[in-house]
Design an enzyme around this catalytic site. Structure first.
Site, mmCIF file in Angstrom:
data_model
loop_
_atom_site.group_PDB
_atom_site.id
_atom_site.type_symbol
_atom_site.label_atom_id
_atom_site.label_comp_id
_atom_site.label_asym_id
_atom_site.label_seq_id
_atom_site.Cartn_x
_atom_site.Cartn_y
_atom_site.Cartn_z
ATOM 1 N N HIS A 239 -0.215 -5.025 2.796
ATOM 2 C CA HIS A 239 -0.558 -4.461 1.391
ATOM 3 C C HIS A 239 -0.425 -3.062 1.151
ATOM 4 O O HIS A 239 0.135 -2.108 0.468
ATOM 5 C CB HIS A 239 -2.086 -4.747 0.987
ATOM 6 C CG HIS A 239 -2.635 -4.159 -0.050
ATOM 7 N ND1 HIS A 239 -2.218 -4.565 -1.421
ATOM 8 C CD2 HIS A 239 -3.515 -3.076 -0.296
ATOM 9 C CE1 HIS A 239 -3.066 -3.639 -2.476
ATOM 10 N NE2 HIS A 239 -3.628 -2.842 -1.472
ATOM 11 N N HIS B 54 1.470 -0.003 -0.729
ATOM 12 C CA HIS B 54 1.144 1.241 -1.496
ATOM 13 C C HIS B 54 2.088 2.389 -1.100
ATOM 14 O O HIS B 54 2.481 3.262 -1.727
ATOM 15 C CB HIS B 54 -0.204 1.997 -0.898
ATOM 16 C CG HIS B 54 -1.412 1.188 -1.503
ATOM 17 N ND1 HIS B 54 -1.908 1.799 -2.733
ATOM 18 C CD2 HIS B 54 -2.113 0.305 -1.379
ATOM 19 C CE1 HIS B 54 -2.984 1.184 -3.111
ATOM 20 N NE2 HIS B 54 -3.165 0.134 -2.394
ATOM 21 N N GLU C 119 -3.286 0.179 -8.380
ATOM 22 C CA GLU C 119 -3.231 -1.237 -7.715
ATOM 23 C C GLU C 119 -2.484 -2.206 -8.640
ATOM 24 O O GLU C 119 -2.055 -3.071 -8.095
ATOM 25 C CB GLU C 119 -4.827 -1.706 -7.487
ATOM 26 C CG GLU C 119 -5.562 -0.991 -6.496
ATOM 27 C CD GLU C 119 -5.013 -1.090 -5.143
ATOM 28 O OE1 GLU C 119 -4.219 -2.186 -4.783
ATOM 29 O OE2 GLU C 119 -5.713 -0.552 -4.212
ATOM 30 N N SER D 66 2.608 -6.402 -3.476
ATOM 31 C CA SER D 66 2.164 -6.844 -2.087
ATOM 32 C C SER D 66 1.805 -8.532 -2.440
ATOM 33 O O SER D 66 1.502 -9.047 -1.279
ATOM 34 C CB SER D 66 1.220 -6.094 -1.442
ATOM 35 O OG SER D 66 -0.042 -6.142 -1.870
HETATM 36 FE FE LIG Z 1 -4.692 -1.348 -2.568
#
Ligand SMILES: [Fe+2]
Length: 295
Positions: free
Chosen positions: A129, A134, A190, A211
């Site tokens: 993730h 990111h 996010e 992700s």
């Molecule tokens: Fe995150």
């Protein structure tokens, strides 16, 4: 170094160590295999649904599809581009410290790998993730500046809280401001969508989407998802739940647009417009509040 099963991480947490080294030799062959499977099945979906800045980021980072990345290697490609660095952490970083790290261009990065038999289930962030979801965005200049600006907002929030003399009122206002910031972060960094080049479709730039094998397709294709142009007044008052696919997503035009929204967020904070946002998720914990009051 499997999520929830790593004595190295548990020891660091017990000692109160937040920033740690990445003990690369502790990754098992199973951890590497999990990374390989995650990466291999995501790649075609990234190409189809990922925002162009994200795809450029994946190319820039030169990640090895077969091995869990070494943060040191990631940083060699990342730092020259935007000054950002992935910094290993042992677990949850209280909100103020998290945003303050962003301001210093450090990205708190989880180093554990999810269980190999539950690759779709993500109870908490893992290295896939954080690094694959990111960090590719952090190679983009406008996005990187947006994160730094977000860190400035946290400092403004802390300053404003210190100026409130009544302790109860200070906590009440700060809770509301942190909630607003958390909602903004959730619906952009996010789970954000961006208009595609044609201006009629969407691409994902939010790391929670990028992700997740299932949600990345769902967020673009499903008629069940509501997708609206981002509106600050809506985002800061909108609760969210973390345990299922997001039914409501917001769309930005560009990262310059996103940056201008963070600017506006700070302006609203200074005017007291975030002191009374609607109640509901996310909850603001004691550790997060304390982090803003004792830096
Ligand atoms: Fe995150």
């Amino acid at each position: 170094m499997t999520t929830t099963m790593s004595p190295f991480i548990e020891r660091a947490q017990a000692k109160g160590e937040v920033y740690i080294e990445q003990p690369y030799d502790l990754y098992s062959e199973e951890n590497h295999e999990t990374w390989r499977r995650l990466y291999a099945r995501m790649l075609p979906r990234w190409e189809k649904y990922g925002n162009e800045h994200f795809l450029q980021g994946i190319a820039n980072l030169c990640l090895n599809p077969d091995r869990v990345p070494r943060l040191e290697d990631v940083n060699q490609f990342l730092s020259p581009l935007t000054g950002f660095r992935a910094k290993a952490v042992s677990g949850y970083v209280p909100a103020f410290q998290f945003f303050d790290c962003l301001r210093n261009r450090d990205f708190p990065t989880t180093i554990t790998v999810r269980h190999g038999d539950k690759i779709d289930y993500l109870p908490e962030p893992d290295i896939f993730h954080d690094i694959a979801g990111h960090v590719p965005m952090h190679t983009d200049k406008a996005f990187a500046e947006t994160l730094v600006r977000f860190g400035d907002c946290a400092h403004t929030a802390a300053e404003l809280a210190k100026g409130v003399t009544d302790p109860e009122e200070r906590i009440r206002r700060l809770t509301s401001v942190i909630k607003a910031m958390a909602r903004f972060f959730w619906f952009t960094i996010e789970f954000g969508l961006m208009k595609d080049r044609s201006g009629t479709g969407y691409k994902a730039y939010g790391s929670g989407l990028l992700s997740s094998f299932g949600e990345l397709e769902h967020c673009i294709e499903s008629p069940e998802v509501q997708r609206y142009p981002v509106q600050l007044e809506w985002v800061v008052n909108q609760y969210f739940e973390i345990d299922h696919y997001q039914p409501l997503l917001f769309v930005v035009d560009s990262f310059d647009h996103l940056f201008s929204l963070v600017d506006e967020l700070e302006g609203w904070m200074r005017k007291g417009k975030l002191d009374n946002v609607s109640p509901g998720e996310p909850g603001v914990g004691e550790a997060d509040l304390r982090s803003f009051l004792h830096d």
